[in-house]
Design a protein around this motif. Sequence first.
Motif, PDB file in Angstrom:
ATOM      1  N   UNK A 279       6.550 -51.764 -74.805  1.00  0.00           N
ATOM      2  CA  UNK A 279       6.051 -50.527 -75.399  1.00  0.00           C
ATOM      3  C   UNK A 279       5.208 -50.848 -76.625  1.00  0.00           C
ATOM      4  N   UNK A 280       4.090 -50.134 -76.796  1.00  0.00           N
ATOM      5  CA  UNK A 280       3.214 -50.324 -77.938  1.00  0.00           C
ATOM      6  C   UNK A 280       2.824 -48.960 -78.485  1.00  0.00           C
ATOM      7  N   UNK A 281       2.620 -48.914 -79.792  1.00  0.00           N
ATOM      8  CA  UNK A 281       2.097 -47.713 -80.438  1.00  0.00           C
ATOM      9  C   UNK A 281       0.904 -48.112 -81.297  1.00  0.00           C
ATOM     10  N   UNK A 282      -0.190 -47.339 -81.209  1.00  0.00           N
ATOM     11  CA  UNK A 282      -1.368 -47.653 -82.000  1.00  0.00           C
ATOM     12  C   UNK A 282      -2.172 -46.397 -82.239  1.00  0.00           C
ATOM     13  N   UNK A 283      -3.143 -46.507 -83.129  1.00  0.00           N
ATOM     14  CA  UNK A 283      -4.008 -45.387 -83.456  1.00  0.00           C
ATOM     15  C   UNK A 283      -5.443 -45.721 -83.078  1.00  0.00           C
ATOM     16  N   UNK A 284      -6.172 -44.735 -82.546  1.00  0.00           N
ATOM     17  CA  UNK A 284      -7.608 -44.851 -82.290  1.00  0.00           C
ATOM     18  C   UNK A 284      -8.251 -43.589 -82.835  1.00  0.00           C
ATOM     19  N   UNK A 285      -9.189 -43.764 -83.793  1.00  0.00           N
ATOM     20  CA  UNK A 285      -9.881 -42.629 -84.424  1.00  0.00           C
ATOM     21  C   UNK A 285      -8.884 -41.629 -85.001  1.00  0.00           C
ATOM     22  N   UNK A 286      -7.806 -42.156 -85.589  1.00  0.00           N
ATOM     23  CA  UNK A 286      -6.856 -41.299 -86.274  1.00  0.00           C
ATOM     24  C   UNK A 286      -5.831 -40.656 -85.362  1.00  0.00           C
ATOM     25  N   UNK A 287      -5.892 -40.888 -84.040  1.00  0.00           N
ATOM     26  CA  UNK A 287      -4.944 -40.283 -83.105  1.00  0.00           C
ATOM     27  C   UNK A 287      -3.897 -41.311 -82.698  1.00  0.00           C
ATOM     28  N   UNK A 288      -2.640 -40.857 -82.547  1.00  0.00           N
ATOM     29  CA  UNK A 288      -1.541 -41.725 -82.156  1.00  0.00           C
ATOM     30  C   UNK A 288      -1.489 -41.867 -80.640  1.00  0.00           C
ATOM     31  N   UNK A 289      -1.260 -43.085 -80.164  1.00  0.00           N
ATOM     32  CA  UNK A 289      -1.132 -43.344 -78.735  1.00  0.00           C
ATOM     33  C   UNK A 289       0.110 -44.196 -78.487  1.00  0.00           C
ATOM     34  N   UNK A 290       0.838 -43.850 -77.440  1.00  0.00           N
ATOM     35  CA  UNK A 290       1.995 -44.633 -77.006  1.00  0.00           C
ATOM     36  C   UNK A 290       1.659 -45.287 -75.678  1.00  0.00           C
ATOM     37  N   UNK A 291       1.821 -46.605 -75.601  1.00  0.00           N
ATOM     38  CA  UNK A 291       1.431 -47.359 -74.411  1.00  0.00           C
ATOM     39  C   UNK A 291       2.620 -48.156 -73.878  1.00  0.00           C
ATOM     40  N   UNK A 292       2.788 -48.108 -72.569  1.00  0.00           N
ATOM     41  CA  UNK A 292       3.788 -48.929 -71.907  1.00  0.00           C
ATOM     42  C   UNK A 292       3.079 -49.849 -70.919  1.00  0.00           C
ATOM     43  N   UNK A 293       3.434 -51.125 -70.918  1.00  0.00           N
ATOM     44  CA  UNK A 293       2.815 -52.116 -70.040  1.00  0.00           C
ATOM     45  C   UNK A 293       3.899 -52.742 -69.176  1.00  0.00           C
ATOM     46  N   UNK A 294       3.738 -52.647 -67.853  1.00  0.00           N
ATOM     47  CA  UNK A 294       4.731 -53.166 -66.908  1.00  0.00           C
ATOM     48  C   UNK A 294       4.050 -54.101 -65.925  1.00  0.00           C
ATOM     49  N   UNK A 295       4.557 -55.331 -65.810  1.00  0.00           N
ATOM     50  CA  UNK A 295       3.987 -56.311 -64.895  1.00  0.00           C
ATOM     51  C   UNK A 295       4.399 -56.004 -63.454  1.00  0.00           C
ATOM     52  N   UNK A 296       3.441 -56.186 -62.511  1.00  0.00           N
ATOM     53  CA  UNK A 296       3.701 -55.964 -61.097  1.00  0.00           C
ATOM     54  C   UNK A 296       3.711 -57.295 -60.351  1.00  0.00           C
ATOM     55  N   UNK A 297       4.336 -57.317 -59.173  1.00  0.00           N
ATOM     56  CA  UNK A 297       4.447 -58.560 -58.399  1.00  0.00           C
ATOM     57  C   UNK A 297       3.099 -59.063 -57.911  1.00  0.00           C
ATOM     58  N   UNK A 298       2.130 -58.151 -57.747  1.00  0.00           N
ATOM     59  CA  UNK A 298       0.813 -58.564 -57.238  1.00  0.00           C
ATOM     60  C   UNK A 298      -0.114 -59.080 -58.339  1.00  0.00           C
TER      61      UNK A 298
END
Length: 244
Positions: free
Chosen positions: A3-22
């Motif tokens: 899980x990651x949280x960051x800001x772009x142009x003053x807006x908050x974003x929550x990001x989840x990154x999940x690895x796949x088998x392919x």
Amino acid sequence: MKDFKFKIAGKDYTTKVEEQENGTLLVTVNDKTYEVELPGQAPAIHKSLVRPSAAGAPAPAAAPAASKAAQGNTMSAPLPGTITKIVAKAGQKVKKGEVLVVMEAMKMANDIVAEADGTVKAICVTEGQSVNQGDALVEFQADAVAAPAAAPQAPKAAAAPAAAPKAAPKAAAGANSVTAPLPGTVTKILVQPGQQVKAGETVLVMEAMKMENNITAEFDGTVKAILVQQGAQVQSGDALVEMA
């Protein structure tokens, strides 16, 4: 899953990154999910594609739907997104790396650039149009490259290998740091310490998912330090520029 949280142009974003088998990643940004291919782990995102030809009928006046390209020299969309700017024109001669189209994907402005010197044959999309991954954007004819007259002579002595660029520091700088929204490579640094910048001004450019992404300042301020160097590999959340 990360899980990651960051800001772009003053807006908050929550990001989840999940690895796949392919070898791909499932990237979820504010509950919207994208399938992302990584160089070296999945097939290359840019494909050599060609827009299907019309059978003698004139082009319709309405905005063209982005066609699924089949083969040839068509530049295609590496991700789903929206066309925000068309820079090139049909018949225009362009150089390798020159911007042809700008599209917004994952809340970032991405420059779609020419992969070689050549000529723009046709623009397959219009500004404001939504496109899917693999849709044709620009039909492009690369210039022929002349074969070298003779093979170059082998060097007498091997040159010392260049030092590898240092990895970017983790985002330990405070809330005033500009951070990487995705893993990628820093390709261009546009500011220097002591420089005054405005909110939205591009401070550096990084390549991620085969696209050039403009990383911008989130507020007016002064550049205190550049925390990366050109060519550095960075991860999501790494500090790039310290602001004051």
